[in-house]
Design a protein around this motif. Structure first.
Motif, PDB file in Angstrom:
ATOM      1  N   THR A 232      -9.436  -4.295  10.097  1.00 16.27           N
ATOM      2  CA  THR A 232     -10.322  -4.794  11.310  1.00 16.27           C
ATOM      3  C   THR A 232      -9.301  -6.265  11.974  1.00 16.27           C
ATOM      4  N   ALA A 233     -10.021  -6.370  13.345  1.00 16.33           N
ATOM      5  CA  ALA A 233      -9.522  -7.407  13.762  1.00 16.33           C
ATOM      6  C   ALA A 233      -9.819  -8.783  13.091  1.00 16.33           C
ATOM      7  N   ALA A 234      -9.243  -9.786  13.352  1.00 17.74           N
ATOM      8  CA  ALA A 234      -9.573 -10.934  12.827  1.00 17.74           C
ATOM      9  C   ALA A 234     -10.433 -12.009  13.750  1.00 17.74           C
ATOM     10  N   ALA A 235     -11.044 -12.730  13.048  1.00 16.49           N
ATOM     11  CA  ALA A 235     -12.061 -13.663  13.489  1.00 16.49           C
ATOM     12  C   ALA A 235     -11.679 -14.330  14.783  1.00 16.49           C
ATOM     13  N   PRO A 236     -12.413 -14.670  15.641  1.00 18.15           N
ATOM     14  CA  PRO A 236     -11.669 -15.405  16.913  1.00 18.15           C
ATOM     15  C   PRO A 236     -11.074 -16.835  16.525  1.00 18.15           C
ATOM     16  N   ARG A 237     -10.284 -17.290  17.347  1.00 15.17           N
ATOM     17  CA  ARG A 237      -9.703 -18.495  17.161  1.00 15.17           C
ATOM     18  C   ARG A 237     -10.789 -19.661  16.949  1.00 15.17           C
ATOM     19  N   ARG A 238     -10.568 -20.501  16.196  1.00 18.51           N
ATOM     20  CA  ARG A 238     -11.645 -21.719  16.039  1.00 18.51           C
ATOM     21  C   ARG A 238     -10.960 -22.923  16.503  1.00 18.51           C
ATOM     22  N   LEU A 239      -9.379 -23.339  16.616  1.00 18.21           N
ATOM     23  CA  LEU A 239      -8.849 -24.306  17.007  1.00 18.21           C
ATOM     24  C   LEU A 239      -7.902 -24.086  18.242  1.00 18.21           C
ATOM     25  N   ASP A 240      -8.260 -24.509  19.468  1.00 18.50           N
ATOM     26  CA  ASP A 240      -7.269 -24.233  20.524  1.00 18.50           C
ATOM     27  C   ASP A 240      -6.243 -25.297  20.601  1.00 18.50           C
ATOM     28  N   ASP A 241      -5.204 -25.262  21.339  1.00 16.45           N
ATOM     29  CA  ASP A 241      -3.902 -25.917  21.442  1.00 16.45           C
ATOM     30  C   ASP A 241      -4.443 -27.502  21.408  1.00 16.45           C
ATOM     31  N   GLN A 242      -5.297 -27.673  22.080  1.00 20.57           N
ATOM     32  CA  GLN A 242      -5.542 -29.234  22.360  1.00 20.57           C
ATOM     33  C   GLN A 242      -6.140 -29.632  20.982  1.00 20.57           C
ATOM     34  N   ALA A 243      -7.190 -28.902  20.498  1.00 21.00           N
ATOM     35  CA  ALA A 243      -7.435 -29.378  19.061  1.00 21.00           C
ATOM     36  C   ALA A 243      -6.557 -29.781  17.941  1.00 21.00           C
ATOM     37  N   LEU A 244      -5.491 -28.698  17.779  1.00 13.77           N
ATOM     38  CA  LEU A 244      -4.518 -28.628  17.142  1.00 13.77           C
ATOM     39  C   LEU A 244      -3.612 -29.743  17.294  1.00 13.77           C
ATOM     40  N   ALA A 245      -3.199 -30.279  18.571  1.00 13.59           N
ATOM     41  CA  ALA A 245      -2.674 -31.328  18.974  1.00 13.59           C
ATOM     42  C   ALA A 245      -2.897 -32.603  18.521  1.00 13.59           C
ATOM     43  N   ALA A 246      -4.485 -32.682  18.453  1.00 11.35           N
ATOM     44  CA  ALA A 246      -5.188 -33.880  18.193  1.00 11.35           C
ATOM     45  C   ALA A 246      -5.287 -33.907  16.796  1.00 11.35           C
ATOM     46  N   LEU A 247      -5.390 -32.892  15.890  1.00 11.46           N
ATOM     47  CA  LEU A 247      -5.108 -32.945  14.183  1.00 11.46           C
ATOM     48  C   LEU A 247      -3.787 -33.551  13.862  1.00 11.46           C
ATOM     49  N   ALA A 248      -2.685 -32.951  14.580  1.00 12.54           N
ATOM     50  CA  ALA A 248      -1.477 -33.189  14.382  1.00 12.54           C
ATOM     51  C   ALA A 248      -1.231 -34.708  14.539  1.00 12.54           C
ATOM     52  N   ALA A 249      -1.909 -35.186  15.486  1.00 12.50           N
ATOM     53  CA  ALA A 249      -1.448 -36.698  15.689  1.00 12.50           C
ATOM     54  C   ALA A 249      -2.354 -37.798  15.204  1.00 12.50           C
ATOM     55  N   SER A 250      -3.383 -37.143  14.320  1.00  8.38           N
ATOM     56  CA  SER A 250      -4.216 -37.871  13.113  1.00  8.38           C
ATOM     57  C   SER A 250      -3.308 -38.326  12.049  1.00  8.38           C
ATOM     58  N   SER A 251      -3.811 -39.713  11.837  1.00  4.45           N
ATOM     59  CA  SER A 251      -3.179 -40.330  10.552  1.00  4.45           C
ATOM     60  C   SER A 251      -3.685 -39.662   9.192  1.00  4.45           C
ATOM     61  N   SER A 252      -3.022 -39.748   8.174  1.00  5.04           N
ATOM     62  CA  SER A 252      -3.318 -39.063   6.954  1.00  5.04           C
ATOM     63  C   SER A 252      -3.013 -40.208   6.009  1.00  5.04           C
ATOM     64  N   ILE A 254      -2.347 -38.949   2.839  1.00  7.55           N
ATOM     65  CA  ILE A 254      -0.932 -38.472   1.947  1.00  7.55           C
ATOM     66  C   ILE A 254       0.322 -38.665   2.913  1.00  7.55           C
ATOM     67  N   ASN A 255       1.219 -38.813   2.000  1.00 14.37           N
ATOM     68  CA  ASN A 255       2.515 -39.414   2.545  1.00 14.37           C
ATOM     69  C   ASN A 255       3.417 -38.122   2.955  1.00 14.37           C
ATOM     70  N   CYS A 256       2.847 -37.467   3.811  1.00 19.19           N
ATOM     71  CA  CYS A 256       3.685 -36.138   4.339  1.00 19.19           C
ATOM     72  C   CYS A 256       3.198 -35.678   5.739  1.00 19.19           C
ATOM     73  N   GLU A 257       3.721 -34.805   6.083  1.00 18.17           N
ATOM     74  CA  GLU A 257       3.443 -34.223   7.590  1.00 18.17           C
ATOM     75  C   GLU A 257       2.923 -32.925   7.738  1.00 18.17           C
ATOM     76  N   CYS A 258       1.924 -32.716   6.537  1.00 17.40           N
ATOM     77  CA  CYS A 258       1.318 -31.410   6.335  1.00 17.40           C
ATOM     78  C   CYS A 258       0.296 -31.210   7.818  1.00 17.40           C
ATOM     79  N   PRO A 259      -0.476 -32.157   8.195  1.00 16.10           N
ATOM     80  CA  PRO A 259      -1.354 -31.689   9.317  1.00 16.10           C
ATOM     81  C   PRO A 259      -0.425 -31.379  10.324  1.00 16.10           C
ATOM     82  N   ARG A 260       0.382 -31.961  10.709  1.00 18.90           N
ATOM     83  CA  ARG A 260       1.373 -31.435  11.871  1.00 18.90           C
ATOM     84  C   ARG A 260       1.942 -30.323  11.627  1.00 18.90           C
TER      85      ARG A 260
END
Length: 323
Positions: A232-252, A254-260
């Motif tokens: 079966t096809a996968a569920a529709p995308r929940r995070l567009d590129d803009q939302a992903l960019a915002a999450l990648a830039a958020s502080s965390s 944890i001392n790593c780059e996992c969000p990005r």
């Protein structure tokens, strides 16, 4: 009184396949087989009274497995001494239908080629062949034998070309078969290569119908069983590129780059999902393959979205509304 002469028993001559036939049945150039034997000692075979090398059916199957693992990237020098079971495990192949020492099993065939079906029905082979369905030619085989279950789809064509590949793929999808064997009289090397890339055992049609049984056994021994793709096809995308960019830039905290890193992975998966759906394909078989790739990328995307969501909740990262 002279002693009566003792009756001499006839010598038992070794039987088997000569080098050229064995190489053809295993899908190898005979020159390659000779190099493998000379440099790596891949075979310990009997000889005829005239000194010709003779290969048993089991040895031919092992040569076919050797070719398979070498094609997968293993060096012949590292696998030359492995036995059949070790080669099967290395190749990720199906278990042999005729284990050493076990009684020969019967292989079930679906045959596209009326003349070949008649020839095979008229002889006794080892392993035995049971033709459960047949049709006159490859064209229309998908409709004529739809729903048939067999070990091998066996196809014979005097002139084989790349145009036949969609018909072969359609016939394979219409039936429940474990592997496909294609026999030809005339075929260009590019078409042979493409057929092999699609998982077919391809060989020039042998003059002796009994050799077909060995070919089918070899193909079945080395038949890979790839895992099925998502249905079966996968569920529709929940995070567009803009939302992903915002999450990648958020502080965390944890001392790593996992969000990005997760955001980058999701961006690439979404891009590949779109690309696979838009990719130009040469035929129906390619179209089905790219649809499978798109579905697989979509399901991988869903898993990584869930992973990013768990990370965001754990670290208090902002998520889009409605996520």
């Amino acid at each position: 009184m002279p002693k009566p002469e003792q009756e001499q028993k006839p010598e038992t001559k070794p039987t088997g396949y000569r080098s050229g036939v064995a190489a053809r049945l295993a899908g190898l150039p005979v020159e390659t087989l000779r190099v493998w034997e000379r440099r790596y000692g891949v075979s310990d075979v009997d000889r005829s009274p005239h000194g010709q090398r003779l290969y048993s059916a089991d040895q031919v199957r092992r040569l076919g497995l050797l070719k398979r693992v070498v094609d997968q990237g293993h060096a012949i020098g590292t696998v030359a001494r492995l036995d059949a079971d070790e080669l099967i495990a290395l190749a990720g192949a199906a278990p042999s239908p005729t284990p050493s020492g076990a009684a020969t099993q019967t292989l079930t065939l679906a045959v596209a080629g009326a003349a070949l079906a008649r020839r095979l029905s008229a002889i006794r082979t080892s392993p035995g062949l049971d033709i459960v369905a047949s049709c006159a030619q490859l064209e229309g085989a998908a409709e004529a034998m739809a729903g048939v279950t067999a070990d091998v789809l066996l196809i014979e064509s005097s002139e084989m070309s790349a145009d036949a590949l969609p018909q072969i793929q359609a016939a394979r999808r219409a039936m429940q078969v474990r592997t496909v064997v294609v026999l030809y009289r005339f075929c260009d090397s590019a078409t042979v290569r493409r057929l092999r890339e699609h998982g077919c055992l391809v060989a020039r049609a042998p003059s002796d119908p009994a050799e077909v049984a060995v070919l089918c056994g070899t193909a079945l021994t080395g038949a890979a069983r790839p895992p099925p793709g998502p249905a079966t096809a996968a569920a529709p995308r929940r995070l567009d590129d803009q939302a992903l960019a915002a999450l990648a830039a958020s502080s965390s905290s944890i001392n790593c780059e996992c969000p990005r890193h997760l955001a980058d992975i999701l961006t690439m998966l979404a891009s590949f999902e779109r690309y696979s759906l838009q990719c130009q394909t040469r035929n129906a078989a390619d179209a089905a393959l790219h649809e499978d790739l798109a579905r697989s990328a979509g399901h991988a995307r869903v898993m990584m979205e869930q992973a990013l969501e768990r990370l965001a909740y754990a670290e208090g990262l902002p998520l889009p509304d409605g996520f």
